[in-house]
Design an enzyme around this catalytic site. Structure first.
Site, PDB file in Angstrom:
ATOM      1  N   GLN A  11       8.951  -9.540   4.477  1.00  0.00           N
ATOM      2  CA  GLN A  11       9.412 -10.800   4.974  1.00  0.00           C
ATOM      3  C   GLN A  11      10.905 -11.265   3.977  1.00  0.00           C
ATOM      4  O   GLN A  11      11.807 -11.562   4.721  1.00  0.00           O
ATOM      5  CB  GLN A  11       8.065 -11.043   4.895  1.00  0.00           C
ATOM      6  N   THR A  99       3.338 -13.729  -7.928  1.00  0.00           N
ATOM      7  CA  THR A  99       2.438 -15.630  -7.124  1.00  0.00           C
ATOM      8  C   THR A  99       2.406 -16.000  -7.150  1.00  0.00           C
ATOM      9  O   THR A  99       1.564 -15.920  -8.369  1.00  0.00           O
ATOM     10  CB  THR A  99       1.363 -14.159  -6.353  1.00  0.00           C
ATOM     11  N   TYR A 123      -5.560  -8.301  -7.221  1.00  0.00           N
ATOM     12  CA  TYR A 123      -3.782  -8.883  -6.351  1.00  0.00           C
ATOM     13  C   TYR A 123      -3.284  -9.519  -7.630  1.00  0.00           C
ATOM     14  O   TYR A 123      -2.415  -9.140  -8.127  1.00  0.00           O
ATOM     15  CB  TYR A 123      -4.223  -8.924  -5.120  1.00  0.00           C
ATOM     16  N   LYS A 127      -0.537  -8.816 -10.280  1.00  0.00           N
ATOM     17  CA  LYS A 127       0.838  -8.964 -10.213  1.00  0.00           C
ATOM     18  C   LYS A 127       0.719  -9.648 -11.787  1.00  0.00           C
ATOM     19  O   LYS A 127       1.574  -9.556 -12.313  1.00  0.00           O
ATOM     20  CB  LYS A 127       0.292  -9.845  -9.771  1.00  0.00           C
TER      21      LYS A 127
HETATM   22  N1  LIG Z   1       3.601 -12.893   1.614  1.00  0.00           N
HETATM   23  C1  LIG Z   1       2.956 -14.100   0.366  1.00  0.00           C
HETATM   24  O1  LIG Z   1       2.090 -14.605   1.676  1.00  0.00           O
HETATM   25  C2  LIG Z   1       3.774 -13.916  -0.766  1.00  0.00           C
HETATM   26  C3  LIG Z   1       2.662 -14.291  -1.685  1.00  0.00           C
HETATM   27  C4  LIG Z   1       2.654 -14.568  -3.433  1.00  0.00           C
HETATM   28  C5  LIG Z   1       3.970 -13.635  -3.228  1.00  0.00           C
HETATM   29  N2  LIG Z   1       4.083 -12.352  -2.541  1.00  0.00           N
HETATM   30  C6  LIG Z   1       4.109 -11.521  -3.245  1.00  0.00           C
HETATM   31  O2  LIG Z   1       6.458 -11.549  -2.418  1.00  0.00           O
HETATM   32  C7  LIG Z   1       6.696 -10.306  -2.530  1.00  0.00           C
HETATM   33  C8  LIG Z   1       7.710  -9.868  -0.788  1.00  0.00           C
HETATM   34  O3  LIG Z   1       6.014 -10.582  -0.217  1.00  0.00           O
HETATM   35  P1  LIG Z   1       6.665 -10.045   1.542  1.00  0.00           P
HETATM   36  O4  LIG Z   1       5.075 -10.788   2.310  1.00  0.00           O
HETATM   37  O5  LIG Z   1       8.172 -10.043   1.235  1.00  0.00           O
HETATM   38  O6  LIG Z   1       5.807  -8.889   1.854  1.00  0.00           O
HETATM   39  P2  LIG Z   1       5.866  -7.171   2.745  1.00  0.00           P
HETATM   40  O7  LIG Z   1       7.027  -8.221   4.101  1.00  0.00           O
HETATM   41  O8  LIG Z   1       4.905  -6.415   3.279  1.00  0.00           O
HETATM   42  O9  LIG Z   1       7.334  -6.763   2.499  1.00  0.00           O
HETATM   43  C9  LIG Z   1       6.970  -5.365   1.443  1.00  0.00           C
HETATM   44  C10 LIG Z   1       7.587  -4.550   1.569  1.00  0.00           C
HETATM   45  O10 LIG Z   1       7.706  -3.350   0.371  1.00  0.00           O
HETATM   46  C11 LIG Z   1       7.819  -2.134   0.852  1.00  0.00           C
HETATM   47  N3  LIG Z   1       6.907  -1.353   0.551  1.00  0.00           N
HETATM   48  C12 LIG Z   1       5.312  -1.674   0.579  1.00  0.00           C
HETATM   49  N4  LIG Z   1       4.649  -0.754  -0.483  1.00  0.00           N
HETATM   50  C13 LIG Z   1       5.600  -0.212  -1.147  1.00  0.00           C
HETATM   51  C14 LIG Z   1       5.780   0.865  -2.167  1.00  0.00           C
HETATM   52  N5  LIG Z   1       5.218   1.424  -2.959  1.00  0.00           N
HETATM   53  N6  LIG Z   1       6.946   1.148  -2.470  1.00  0.00           N
HETATM   54  C15 LIG Z   1       8.020   1.048  -2.099  1.00  0.00           C
HETATM   55  N7  LIG Z   1       8.302   0.033  -0.782  1.00  0.00           N
HETATM   56  C16 LIG Z   1       6.924  -0.393  -0.577  1.00  0.00           C
HETATM   57  C17 LIG Z   1       7.320  -2.571   2.538  1.00  0.00           C
HETATM   58  O11 LIG Z   1       7.170  -1.220   3.134  1.00  0.00           O
HETATM   59  P3  LIG Z   1       6.192  -0.914   4.405  1.00  0.00           P
HETATM   60  O12 LIG Z   1       5.920  -1.753   4.996  1.00  0.00           O
HETATM   61  O13 LIG Z   1       7.192   0.095   5.096  1.00  0.00           O
HETATM   62  O14 LIG Z   1       5.340  -0.916   3.043  1.00  0.00           O
HETATM   63  C18 LIG Z   1       8.295  -3.770   2.407  1.00  0.00           C
HETATM   64  O15 LIG Z   1       9.277  -3.092   3.016  1.00  0.00           O
HETATM   65  C19 LIG Z   1       5.339  -9.216  -2.550  1.00  0.00           C
HETATM   66  O16 LIG Z   1       5.746  -9.014  -4.463  1.00  0.00           O
HETATM   67  C20 LIG Z   1       4.333  -9.761  -2.777  1.00  0.00           C
HETATM   68  O17 LIG Z   1       3.565  -9.788  -3.411  1.00  0.00           O
HETATM   69  C21 LIG Z   1       4.020 -12.542  -1.306  1.00  0.00           C
END
Ligand SMILES: NC(=O)c1ccc[n+]([C@@H]2O[C@H](COP(=O)([O-])OP(=O)(O)OC[C@H]3O[C@@H](n4cnc5c(N)ncnc54)[C@H](OP(=O)(O)O)[C@@H]3O)[C@@H](O)[C@H]2O)c1
Length: 289
Positions: A11, A99, A123, A127
């Protein structure tokens, strides 16, 4: 700058690529290109001789992290360590995405960069430990974001809250949303612009809160989605069920930045960003007021 983005199909990753490509050479790495929990796999980073490595990869299904702590620490914590160590060796800057869940949610006003974290979930702990490992490369930025929404939807969670609400409304499902859990939403396009600004202005290394401005309860967030789209579902506020999910969640995890504004890098208010997202997604038209 030559910038590698890990998690390029995610995302945030999707918007980072689009935003950073305006002026920089950007290499996106998908999960099939790199496994962050595996040091040897991370050596691929060296091939690109990057100036900056942005790590968006995470295992962020909060309840599942309680059931699979080894995976949470392997991906979130050791992954961050691997990226930091290799960046340091390359002389590159590490960007780690963190986060609001590093806080326990007992503060009654938004958490700033100066507040001491006290995570209450696996989690959040994984982090926060990742943030500490990121410090091993002195050339680092840590960006804390929260409650993310972006056009691509979270690949790790299968969408985002805004789309879930709109889908439920279109199916005429009754909707109950908690009004006792507070957070600062983050539009991925805005977080990507903030990071671009930080890199281009060469802000001092360190920690930055990079959510949209302001905060709301999840119920208020849902209400604003329906206010802007004109959808009119049966939406009711509810209280957090203490038995919901395996992970404890901070009841109040709004974030504010005391640092970005000093560099004219303030984000928009969350309502304005939500409207921009709904236009980008095609839920409303550009000229709808
Ligand atoms: N989403 C939220 O509400 C939220 C809130 C606070 C902080 N964050 C932080 O923001 C960041 C981005 O979140 P997002 O919503 O963009 O997440 P996302 O859509 O799930 O994207 C994560 C990406 O990382 C890849 N990935 C997952 N595990 C991996 C691994 N072991 N090695 C290499 N690549 C890997 C995934 O690929 P695949 O899908 O193909 O596995 C995906 O492309 C994260 O660090 C998360 O902790 C998110």
């Amino acid at each position: 700058m030559r910038i590698v983005v890990i998690g390029s199909t995610g995302q945030l990753g999707t918007d980072l690529i689009k935003t950073l490509e305006d002026g920089h050479e950007v290499i996106g790495l998908t999960h099939s290109d790199i496994e962050v929990s595996d040091y040897d796999s991370c050596l691929v980073l060296k091939e690109y001789k990057p100036d900056v490595i942005v790590n968006t990869a995470a295992f962020h299904k909060t309840d599942q992290c309680e059931e699979e702590p080894l995976k949470a620490f392997a991906v979130n914590t050791l992954g961050a360590r691997n990226v930091a160590l290799i960046s340091k060796e390359l002389g590159a800057t590490t960007v780690f995405i963190s986060t609001d869940y590093v806080f326990d949610g007992t503060k009654k006003e938004p958490y700033t960069e100066e507040d001491i974290p006290a995570p209450i979930s696996t989690y959040g702990i994984s982090k926060l430990a990742a943030e500490h490992f990121t410090h091993q490369n002195p050339k680092h930025y840590i960006l804390r974001i929260a409650s993310v929404f972006g056009k691509a939807g979270a690949s790790g969670k299968g969408g985002n809250f805004v789309e879930t609400m709109i889908n439920k409304a279109k199916k005429n499902e009754p909707i109950m949303v908690v009004d006792d859990m507070w957070m600062s939403p983050t539009y991925t396009k805005d977080a990507a612009s903030v990071l671009k600004g930080i890199l281009e202005l060469q802000l001092p290394y360190g920690l930055y809160h990079a959510t949209n401005k302001g905060y709301c309860s999840w119920y208020q967030f849902a209400k604003e989605i329906f206010n802007i789209t004109g959808l009119n579902p049966d939406l009711k506020p509810t209280k957090t069920d203490p038995n919901y999910g395996k992970a404890k969640r901070p009841p109040f995890s709004a974030l504010a930045s005391t640092k970005l504004s000093k560099h004219n890098l303030e984000t928009r208010g969350w309502k304005e960003s939500l409207r921009a997202y709904l236009i980008e997604k095609g839920h409303i038209s550009q000229d709808s007021s």
